[in-house]
Design a protein around this motif. Structure first.
Motif, PDB file in Angstrom:
ATOM      1  N   ILE A   1       0.802  25.474 -96.904  1.00  0.00           N
ATOM      2  CA  ILE A   1       0.180  24.512 -96.681  1.00  0.00           C
ATOM      3  C   ILE A   1       0.436  23.426 -95.861  1.00  0.00           C
ATOM      4  CG2 ILE A   1      -1.078  22.413 -97.879  1.00  0.00           C
ATOM      5  CD1 ILE A   1      -2.017  25.376 -98.747  1.00  0.00           C
ATOM      6  N   ALA A   2       1.970  23.187 -95.505  1.00  0.00           N
ATOM      7  CA  ALA A   2       2.519  22.323 -94.735  1.00  0.00           C
ATOM      8  C   ALA A   2       2.423  22.931 -93.333  1.00  0.00           C
ATOM      9  CB  ALA A   2       4.098  22.200 -95.071  1.00  0.00           C
ATOM     10  N   ARG A   3       2.645  24.302 -93.356  1.00  0.00           N
ATOM     11  CA  ARG A   3       2.347  25.006 -91.801  1.00  0.00           C
ATOM     12  C   ARG A   3       1.200  25.011 -91.467  1.00  0.00           C
ATOM     13  NH1 ARG A   3       3.658  29.398 -93.877  1.00  0.00           N
ATOM     14  NH2 ARG A   3       6.062  29.141 -94.098  1.00  0.00           N
ATOM     15  N   ARG A   4      -0.056  24.949 -92.156  1.00  0.00           N
ATOM     16  CA  ARG A   4      -1.419  24.938 -91.828  1.00  0.00           C
ATOM     17  C   ARG A   4      -1.789  23.571 -91.380  1.00  0.00           C
ATOM     18  NH1 ARG A   4      -4.961  28.422 -89.713  1.00  0.00           N
ATOM     19  NH2 ARG A   4      -7.140  27.093 -89.738  1.00  0.00           N
ATOM     20  N   THR A   5      -1.549  22.494 -92.288  1.00  0.00           N
ATOM     21  CA  THR A   5      -1.989  21.390 -91.876  1.00  0.00           C
ATOM     22  C   THR A   5      -0.941  20.536 -91.077  1.00  0.00           C
ATOM     23  OG1 THR A   5      -0.750  20.479 -93.950  1.00  0.00           O
ATOM     24  CG2 THR A   5      -3.035  20.800 -94.357  1.00  0.00           C
ATOM     25  N   GLY A   6       0.025  20.876 -90.935  1.00  0.00           N
ATOM     26  CA  GLY A   6       1.220  20.141 -89.918  1.00  0.00           C
ATOM     27  C   GLY A   6       1.686  18.893 -90.688  1.00  0.00           C
TER      28      GLY A   6
ATOM     29  N   ARG B   1      16.139  23.965 -91.625  1.00  0.00           N
ATOM     30  CA  ARG B   1      16.028  25.208 -90.689  1.00  0.00           C
ATOM     31  C   ARG B   1      15.509  26.545 -91.004  1.00  0.00           C
ATOM     32  NH1 ARG B   1      22.493  24.342 -88.882  1.00  0.00           N
ATOM     33  NH2 ARG B   1      22.250  22.097 -87.679  1.00  0.00           N
ATOM     34  N   PHE B   2      15.108  26.785 -92.581  1.00  0.00           N
ATOM     35  CA  PHE B   2      14.546  27.886 -93.031  1.00  0.00           C
ATOM     36  C   PHE B   2      13.530  28.463 -92.087  1.00  0.00           C
ATOM     37  CE2 PHE B   2      12.428  30.516 -96.144  1.00  0.00           C
ATOM     38  CZ  PHE B   2      13.481  31.546 -96.363  1.00  0.00           C
ATOM     39  N   ASP B   3      12.434  27.433 -91.748  1.00  0.00           N
ATOM     40  CA  ASP B   3      11.173  27.888 -91.077  1.00  0.00           C
ATOM     41  C   ASP B   3      11.118  26.575 -90.229  1.00  0.00           C
ATOM     42  OD1 ASP B   3       8.565  28.335 -90.472  1.00  0.00           O
ATOM     43  OD2 ASP B   3       7.993  28.846 -92.523  1.00  0.00           O
ATOM     44  N   PRO B   4      11.095  27.043 -88.720  1.00  0.00           N
ATOM     45  CA  PRO B   4      10.830  26.326 -87.665  1.00  0.00           C
ATOM     46  C   PRO B   4       9.508  25.522 -87.799  1.00  0.00           C
ATOM     47  CG  PRO B   4      11.110  28.584 -86.745  1.00  0.00           C
ATOM     48  CD  PRO B   4      11.384  28.498 -88.248  1.00  0.00           C
ATOM     49  N   ASP B   5       8.403  26.164 -88.232  1.00  0.00           N
ATOM     50  CA  ASP B   5       7.177  25.857 -88.320  1.00  0.00           C
ATOM     51  C   ASP B   5       6.979  24.749 -89.551  1.00  0.00           C
ATOM     52  OD1 ASP B   5       6.497  27.162 -86.082  1.00  0.00           O
ATOM     53  OD2 ASP B   5       5.906  28.979 -87.191  1.00  0.00           O
ATOM     54  N   VAL B   6       7.943  24.554 -90.302  1.00  0.00           N
ATOM     55  CA  VAL B   6       7.873  23.525 -91.415  1.00  0.00           C
ATOM     56  C   VAL B   6       8.704  22.480 -91.136  1.00  0.00           C
ATOM     57  CG1 VAL B   6       7.863  23.238 -94.037  1.00  0.00           C
ATOM     58  CG2 VAL B   6       6.977  25.250 -93.139  1.00  0.00           C
ATOM     59  N   VAL B   7       8.323  21.252 -90.883  1.00  0.00           N
ATOM     60  CA  VAL B   7       9.118  20.150 -90.489  1.00  0.00           C
ATOM     61  C   VAL B   7       9.378  19.331 -91.795  1.00  0.00           C
ATOM     62  CG1 VAL B   7       9.111  17.961 -89.059  1.00  0.00           C
ATOM     63  CG2 VAL B   7       7.773  19.981 -88.388  1.00  0.00           C
ATOM     64  N   LEU B   8      10.939  18.998 -91.837  1.00  0.00           N
ATOM     65  CA  LEU B   8      11.247  18.106 -92.726  1.00  0.00           C
ATOM     66  C   LEU B   8      11.357  16.717 -92.319  1.00  0.00           C
ATOM     67  CD1 LEU B   8      12.884  17.752 -95.652  1.00  0.00           C
ATOM     68  CD2 LEU B   8      14.926  18.124 -94.497  1.00  0.00           C
ATOM     69  N   ALA B   9      10.601  15.894 -92.972  1.00  0.00           N
ATOM     70  CA  ALA B   9      10.617  14.520 -92.472  1.00  0.00           C
ATOM     71  C   ALA B   9      11.987  13.671 -92.973  1.00  0.00           C
ATOM     72  CB  ALA B   9       9.470  13.670 -92.883  1.00  0.00           C
ATOM     73  N   GLY B  10      12.455  13.859 -94.185  1.00  0.00           N
ATOM     74  CA  GLY B  10      13.559  13.426 -94.622  1.00  0.00           C
ATOM     75  C   GLY B  10      13.622  13.578 -96.252  1.00  0.00           C
ATOM     76  N   VAL B  11      14.366  13.104 -96.721  1.00  0.00           N
ATOM     77  CA  VAL B  11      14.454  13.202 -98.232  1.00  0.00           C
ATOM     78  C   VAL B  11      14.557  11.969 -99.061  1.00  0.00           C
ATOM     79  CG1 VAL B  11      15.930  15.187 -97.725  1.00  0.00           C
ATOM     80  CG2 VAL B  11      16.972  12.932 -98.198  1.00  0.00           C
ATOM     81  N   ILE B  12      14.338  12.010-100.289  1.00  0.00           N
ATOM     82  CA  ILE B  12      14.573  11.040-101.315  1.00  0.00           C
ATOM     83  C   ILE B  12      15.722  11.520-102.340  1.00  0.00           C
ATOM     84  CG2 ILE B  12      13.820   9.468-103.104  1.00  0.00           C
ATOM     85  CD1 ILE B  12      10.978   9.418-101.861  1.00  0.00           C
ATOM     86  N   LEU B  13      16.502  10.803-102.720  1.00  0.00           N
ATOM     87  CA  LEU B  13      17.490  11.326-103.558  1.00  0.00           C
ATOM     88  C   LEU B  13      17.241  10.851-104.847  1.00  0.00           C
ATOM     89  CD1 LEU B  13      20.889   9.949-101.720  1.00  0.00           C
ATOM     90  CD2 LEU B  13      19.965  12.116-101.544  1.00  0.00           C
ATOM     91  N   ASN B  14      17.235  11.872-106.042  1.00  0.00           N
ATOM     92  CA  ASN B  14      16.620  11.285-107.303  1.00  0.00           C
ATOM     93  C   ASN B  14      17.905  11.794-108.408  1.00  0.00           C
ATOM     94  OD1 ASN B  14      15.097  10.621-109.214  1.00  0.00           O
ATOM     95  ND2 ASN B  14      14.188  12.549-109.739  1.00  0.00           N
ATOM     96  N   ARG B  15      17.861  10.826-109.312  1.00  0.00           N
ATOM     97  CA  ARG B  15      18.838  11.141-110.594  1.00  0.00           C
ATOM     98  C   ARG B  15      20.207  10.649-109.878  1.00  0.00           C
ATOM     99  NH1 ARG B  15      15.370  15.845-112.061  1.00  0.00           N
ATOM    100  NH2 ARG B  15      13.955  14.942-113.160  1.00  0.00           N
ATOM    101  N   VAL B  16      20.259   9.649-109.092  1.00  0.00           N
ATOM    102  CA  VAL B  16      21.404   9.183-108.738  1.00  0.00           C
ATOM    103  C   VAL B  16      22.299   8.416-109.705  1.00  0.00           C
ATOM    104  CG1 VAL B  16      22.575   7.423-107.084  1.00  0.00           C
ATOM    105  CG2 VAL B  16      20.563   9.069-106.105  1.00  0.00           C
ATOM    106  N   ALA B  17      23.676   8.693-110.013  1.00  0.00           N
ATOM    107  CA  ALA B  17      24.297   8.192-111.194  1.00  0.00           C
ATOM    108  C   ALA B  17      24.806   6.614-110.989  1.00  0.00           C
ATOM    109  CB  ALA B  17      25.363   9.000-111.511  1.00  0.00           C
TER     110      ALA B  17
END
Length: 437
Positions: free
Chosen positions: A110-115, A140-156
Motif C-alpha cells: 500500500i505504501a508503494r502504491r500510494t507513495g 533499505r529493504f525496499d527502495p520504493d518504500v520510504v521511511l519517514a522516521g520512527v517513534i520509539l515506544n516503551r522507553v524505560a
C-alpha cells in the motif's frame, strides 16, 4: 492523485501501531486537520476505533484481495481531507507468500502504491543502539518504500531514550518522538483481537489520553510535514463491488458488525437501499427487502439473546420462505440449527441451514481466500469469483446442506469450509472483500 499521507507501521505486531494511530487521529483532528483514516489488510475492528478517534469512516486497503484500480478508488476517499493516515497490519513487509491482485497483502504494498512514507513504531524494550540496526534494515529493504522516521515506544528511562536516539541519529534516521513504557495504555482484547469500539467502556477517555501523550512526546508538525503521495495513484476510476441486491436488510449491532465500509459505500453508490436492523434489539428485517444479510461479529457472546429474539427469528424465517438470506461467519452460525457457546451450552438458532457450530471446540481458521460461487447468491450468479478472507475460532460440528462455493487459500490449496445453501438461504465463514471482474 491521492492526498499526502503517512502509513503507521512496525517491525511486528504488538509494537503500538493502534495506540499511535488513534492518538495521531485525535490530536490532529483537534488541531483542525481533516484526517482520513485507512487500515491495511482485512480488519473489521481497528477501523471502528479510527472513526471514534476522528469522526470519519475508515476504509480498508488490501493488495491481495483488491486490484490496483480498487486500491486507488478507495484511497481517493481521502480526496476531501488534508491528510491520509493509514495503520498497517502485522509487520511492514508481512503478507501472503503468494501474490494476489496487486501484491502480497503487505502494508508495504500500500505504501508503494500510494507513495505514503512509513512512520515506523519501534518497541525498544530490552535494546538501545540495536534499534538503529532494525530501522536501518527497514529503510533499505525496499527502495520504493520510504521511511519517514520512527517513534520509539516503551522507553524505560531518559537514559534508555538517549542511547536509542544516539544510535538512530548516527544512522541518519529521524526520531519523531519517544513514548514511555505504560501498561495502562493497552486496549482490552478478546479472541479475535481488540474488544469492539462500541463495547469499550471508556473509549473516548482512552483516545484522549493517547492524543495528550503524543502531544507531549512527539513532534506532530514534523510528522504532518513528512507526509507524501504518489501522483500515479489515488484516482477514482476504479469500481467498488456491486450490490448483491437492490433493497438490502443488513443486521447491524455489536453481534453483527463485521462488514467492510468500502462494500457498504460501493453498494450505496450503485443505488442499493441499505435497511439496517438489530437482532439483539429483537428487530425483524424490513418486510420489503430483496435480501437479508447477516454479517459476522460475535454472536457467540450473545447467543442466548439471539435465541430468544422471537420477532427477529420469525421475520427471518418468513423472509427465507421465498427470498434470499445470506450470512457471513457469525451470521452463518446464526442461520444454523444451533450454536454452542464456549461453555458448551447449545443455543437454538434460526434453523434455516442444517448447521451446528461450536465455540467450545476452538480452532483458529485464518487466511486469505479465493472463492467461486457454485450457485447464485441473490443477484450474484453462479460462477462469480470472489476474494476475501477467513478468521474465526468456531468449529463446524454438523453440516448437512450442499456447498455454496469452492474455496482455495492464498496458495491455491482447496479449503474444506465451503459454506452451505438450502433453498434461498446461504452462508459461509468466508468474508467477501472484492470480486474478480
Amino acid at each position: 492523485m491521492s492526498p499526502s499521507g503517512i502509513l503507521v507501521s512496525a517491525p511486528a505486531s504488538g509494537a503500538g501501531k493502534t495506540m499511535v494511530t488513534l492518538g495521531l487521529l485525535r490530536a490532529l483532528s483537534e488541531d483542525g486537520v481533516v484526517v482520513q483514516p485507512f487500515k491495511c489488510g482485512p480488519d473489521y475492528i481497528d477501523p471502528a476505533f479510527h472513526r471514534a478517534a476522528c469522526g470519519r469512516a475508515s476504509f480498508n486497503l488490501d493488495s491481495w484481495t483488491m486490484d490496483a484500480a480498487m486500491i486507488d478508488t478507495i484511497a481517493a476517499e481521502a480526496g476531501g481531507a488534508d491528510l491520509a493516515l493509514a495503520e498497517g497490519a502485522m509487520g511492514l513487509f508481512d503478507g501472503a507468500v503468494s501474490r494476489g491482485s496487486a501484491g502480497h497483502g503487505a502494508s508495504a504494498d500500500i505504501a508503494r502504491r500510494t507513495g505514503w512514507p512509513i512512520l515506523l513504531i519501534l518497541d525498544v524494550s530490552g535494546q538501545t543502539q540495536s534499534a538503529a540496526a532494525v530501522a536501518l534494515g527497514f529503510s533499505r529493504f525496499d527502495p520504493d518504500v520510504v521511511l519517514a522516521g520512527v517513534i520509539l515506544n516503551r522507553v524505560a528511562s531518559p537514559r534508555h531514550e538517549r542511547l536509542a536516539r544516539a544510535g538512530l541519529e548516527a544512522a541518519g534516521i529521524r526520531v519523531f518522538g519517544a513514548l514511555p513504557r505504560r501498561e495502562d495504555l493497552a486496549l482490552p482484547e478478546r479472541h479475535l483481537g481488540l474488544v469492539q469500539a462500541q463495547e469499550h467502556p471508556r473509549l473516548d477517555e482512552a483516545i484522549a489520553s493517547y492524543a495528550a501523550l503524543l502531544r507531549e512526546r512527539v513532534d506532530l508538525a514534523a510528522i504532518r510535514d513528512a507526509a507524501r503521495s504518489n501522483a500515479l495513484a489515488g484516482s477514482a476510476g476504479g469500481r467498488l463491488p456491486r450490490p448483491p441486491a437492490q433493497r438490502m436488510a443488513i443486521a447491524q449491532d455489536v453481534a453483527f458488525s463485521f462488514l467492510y465500509p468500502h462494500l457498504l459505500e460501493g453498494w450505496r453508490r450503485a443505488g442499493a437501499q441499505i435497511m439496517p436492523f438489530s437482532p439483539l434489539a429483537d428487530e425483524a428485517p424490513a418486510a420489503d427487502a430483496d435480501l437479508v444479510w447477516l454479517p459476522g461479529g460475535y454472536p457467540e457472546l450473545h447467543a442466548g439473546t439471539i435465541a430468544s429474539a422471537d420477532r427477529f427469528l420469525t421475520g427471518l424465517r418468513r423472509h427465507a420462505a421465498n427470498r434470499p438470506v445470506h450470512g457471513e461467519c457469525g451470521g452463518y452460525m446464526v442461520l444454523g440449527d444451533a450454536l454452542i457457546d464456549r461453555d458448551g451450552t447449545a443455543h437454538r438458532m434460526a434453523g434455516l441451514l442444517g448447521l451446528v457450530t461450536s465455540h467450545a471446540q476452538r480452532r483458529l481458521h485464518l487466511g486469505y481466500r479465493r472463492a467461486e460461487l457454485l450457485s447464485g447468491l441473490s443477484d450474484l450468479p453462479a460462477g462469480t469469483r470472489l476474494r476475501g478472507h477467513e478468521f474465526h475460532y468456531s468449529t463446524i460440528v454438523e453440516q448437512h446442506d450442499p456447498p455454496l462455493m469452492r474455496v482455495t487459500d492464498a496458495d491455491g490449496a482447496v479449503i474444506a469450509e465451503t459454506g452451505s445453501r438450502r433453498g434461498a438461504v446461504s452462508g459461509t465463514f468466508f468474508h467477501m472483500i472484492a470480486s474478480e471482474e
